[in-house]
Design a protein around this motif. Structure first.
Motif, PDB file in Angstrom:
ATOM      1  N   GLY A 193      54.530  49.654 -25.752  1.00  0.00           N
ATOM      2  CA  GLY A 193      53.365  49.838 -26.614  1.00  0.00           C
ATOM      3  C   GLY A 193      52.626  51.147 -26.466  1.00  0.00           C
ATOM      4  N   VAL A 194      53.098  52.051 -25.585  1.00  0.00           N
ATOM      5  CA  VAL A 194      52.460  53.367 -25.461  1.00  0.00           C
ATOM      6  C   VAL A 194      52.699  54.130 -26.763  1.00  0.00           C
ATOM      7  N   ARG A 195      51.661  54.792 -27.253  1.00  0.00           N
ATOM      8  CA  ARG A 195      51.735  55.487 -28.531  1.00  0.00           C
ATOM      9  C   ARG A 195      52.770  56.615 -28.475  1.00  0.00           C
ATOM     10  N   ARG A 196      53.564  56.699 -29.546  1.00  0.00           N
ATOM     11  CA  ARG A 196      54.617  57.707 -29.600  1.00  0.00           C
ATOM     12  C   ARG A 196      54.018  59.103 -29.793  1.00  0.00           C
ATOM     13  N   PRO A 197      54.350  60.058 -28.908  1.00  0.00           N
ATOM     14  CA  PRO A 197      53.919  61.444 -29.138  1.00  0.00           C
ATOM     15  C   PRO A 197      54.727  62.069 -30.271  1.00  0.00           C
ATOM     16  N   SER A 198      54.308  63.246 -30.705  1.00  0.00           N
ATOM     17  CA  SER A 198      55.060  63.933 -31.756  1.00  0.00           C
ATOM     18  C   SER A 198      56.484  64.224 -31.309  1.00  0.00           C
ATOM     19  N   ILE A 199      56.667  64.537 -30.043  1.00  0.00           N
ATOM     20  CA  ILE A 199      57.998  64.763 -29.459  1.00  0.00           C
ATOM     21  C   ILE A 199      58.041  63.961 -28.161  1.00  0.00           C
ATOM     22  N   PRO A 200      58.642  62.781 -28.141  1.00  0.00           N
ATOM     23  CA  PRO A 200      58.582  61.935 -26.943  1.00  0.00           C
ATOM     24  C   PRO A 200      59.087  62.601 -25.674  1.00  0.00           C
ATOM     25  N   MET A 201      60.097  63.469 -25.804  1.00  0.00           N
ATOM     26  CA  MET A 201      60.640  64.084 -24.595  1.00  0.00           C
ATOM     27  C   MET A 201      59.633  65.009 -23.920  1.00  0.00           C
ATOM     28  N   ARG A 202      58.837  65.762 -24.704  1.00  0.00           N
ATOM     29  CA  ARG A 202      57.819  66.626 -24.100  1.00  0.00           C
ATOM     30  C   ARG A 202      56.908  67.164 -25.185  1.00  0.00           C
ATOM     31  N   SER A 203      55.739  66.586 -25.291  1.00  0.00           N
ATOM     32  CA  SER A 203      54.764  66.994 -26.292  1.00  0.00           C
ATOM     33  C   SER A 203      53.574  67.682 -25.635  1.00  0.00           C
ATOM     34  N   PRO A 204      52.894  68.560 -26.379  1.00  0.00           N
ATOM     35  CA  PRO A 204      51.666  69.181 -25.864  1.00  0.00           C
ATOM     36  C   PRO A 204      50.624  68.121 -25.532  1.00  0.00           C
ATOM     37  N   ALA A 205      49.913  68.348 -24.432  1.00  0.00           N
ATOM     38  CA  ALA A 205      48.902  67.384 -23.984  1.00  0.00           C
ATOM     39  C   ALA A 205      47.786  68.111 -23.267  1.00  0.00           C
TER      40      ALA A 205
END
Length: 400
Positions: free
Chosen positions: A302-314
């Motif tokens: 249930g963790v929200r999907r980032p724009s790029i799951p492998m490595r997104s800006p944060a």
């Protein structure tokens, strides 16, 4: 004519045609790409594969997911050679010998009056490069089995330096090996991104005039990048730099079990439209910028999907994190994806707003790139710009 029946020259010219259709190149770079035979540096690889715009591994890494060495994507090779702007007679140092293909191109570009020195820390890779360069008639190229971070001072000073491995820092040892006004092209890493930066030396400062997105195998010997799990299941991870004030232990097990805050920006993008500039701009003003990795198991929980799951800006602050997301909206069919932030932790609301502010600032000037300078750590800090302090150098960014 089938791919199998096409000659090396036909396949090579077809590949270069594809590259220049997307990105016009300097005539000398285009000529070198049409002249040097890539298959000579990739023994055992069939011709169609040798002339596909993709990387080819030559030595796998038993201890990690990335290969120890590979032949870079030809279009990226072309881009970086264009940035390097080699002149006839240049004295060139290449960090990362790889297959020897890039050194062969450099040898073609600098000509009989110039010199090319390439160095690799791996014995097998250096031997491969030496063997293929001899085979292809580029035996003038000097090949050294050595730590590239030390360089090759005995053949300097160099008028051109190019890195073909991802570099997190600019080593002190290179300064004394660079001529005045030397041109340098590096796949430089900071805050989890890699940019091919073309710089010119002016005294004790390297000043950039070209910044391009790229990706490379990290150099051996620099360990300024850190990875840490944010939960005991190790399903959410962050990737950050050693100079950042980030404490993964500040996160607790309840962080990702509580619904996230979702805040959308005003910015929309098309399906093929890049938004990497969000990341680049944020690093020029905010020390909290890093990358988040959300594994499939975390997404299933249930963790929200980032724009790029492998490595997104944060952005990370204390025990809170906000990262880039996209939401599809049908209101604008040309740009159906809206950028925003998903945030977890006690400060999730304010952190999400901060990330959205970065997105909106980028959106107002999407094509802008920062002024970038590199200076030695021993030199005084610059008076202007946002400075990132590394182990041996300072990286200063400033948007005009």
């Amino acid at each position: 004519m089938t791919e199998e029946a096409a000659t090396s020259e036909e396949l090579r010219n077809r590949l270069v045609d594809q590259i220049v259709a997307d990105r016009p190149l300097a005539p000398r770079v285009e000529h070198a790409l049409r002249t040097v035979r890539r298959e000579d540096n990739l023994p055992g690889i069939d011709l169609p594969t040798a002339y596909t715009d993709q990387a080819v591994s030559i030595k796998e890494n038993p201890s990690g997911p990335l290969p120890l060495s590979c032949a870079s994507v030809p279009s990226m090779v072309a881009m970086m050679l264009d940035q390097l702007d080699v002149k006839a007679g240049d004295n060139i140092l290449e960090i990362g010998a790889g297959t020897g293909y890039n050194a062969a191109l450099l040898d073609e570009l600098t000509g009989p009056e110039g010199h090319v020195t390439t160095v690799d820390i791996d014995e097998d890779v250096a031997l491969h490069a030496r063997t293929t360069l001899n085979r292809s008639g580029h035996d003038r190229v000097r090949v050294f089995e050595r730590d590239g971070l030390i360089g090759v001072p005995e053949h300097g000073p160099y008028t051109r330096l190019i890195g073909t491995v991802g570099l997190w820092d600019f080593p002190n040892a290179w300064w004394d090996q660079l001529a005045d006004d030397a041109r340098v092209v590096l796949p430089l890493r900071w805050r989890g991104q890699t940019r091919s930066i073309a710089l010119t030396r002016h005294g004790n400062t390297l000043t950039a005039d070209s910044v391009e997105l790229c990706g490379f195998v990290p150099v051996i010997g620099q360990d300024g990048e850190k990875t840490a799990a944010l939960n005991t299941e190790d399903t959410v991870r962050i990737h950050y730099d050693q100079d950042q004030d980030i404490d993964p232990a500040a996160f607790d097990e309840s962080t990702f079990s509580i619904p996230c805050t979702t805040t959308l920006s005003e910015q929309r993008i098309g399906g093929e439209e890049s938004f990497d500039g969000v990341w680049l701009r944020a690093t020029a003003s905010d020390n909290r910028v890093c990358r988040v990795e959300v594994t499939p198991k975390a997404l299933e929980s249930g963790v929200r999907r980032p724009s790029i799951p492998m490595r997104s800006p944060a952005l990370v602050s204390g025990g809170s994190i906000a990262y880039l997301i996209t939401e599809r909206e049908e209101a604008d069919p040309q740009r159906p994806f809206r950028l925003g932030a998903a945030a977890y932790g006690p400060d999730r609301d304010s952190l999400a707003q901060d990330l959205v502010a970065h997105i909106n600032t980028w959106g107002a000037y999407r094509a802008a790139i920062p002024e970038i300078n590199i200076s030695a750590l021993a030199d005084p800090a610059p008076d202007t710009g946002f400075t990132i302090t590394k182990s041996e150098s300072r990286l200063t960014l400033n948007y005009p």
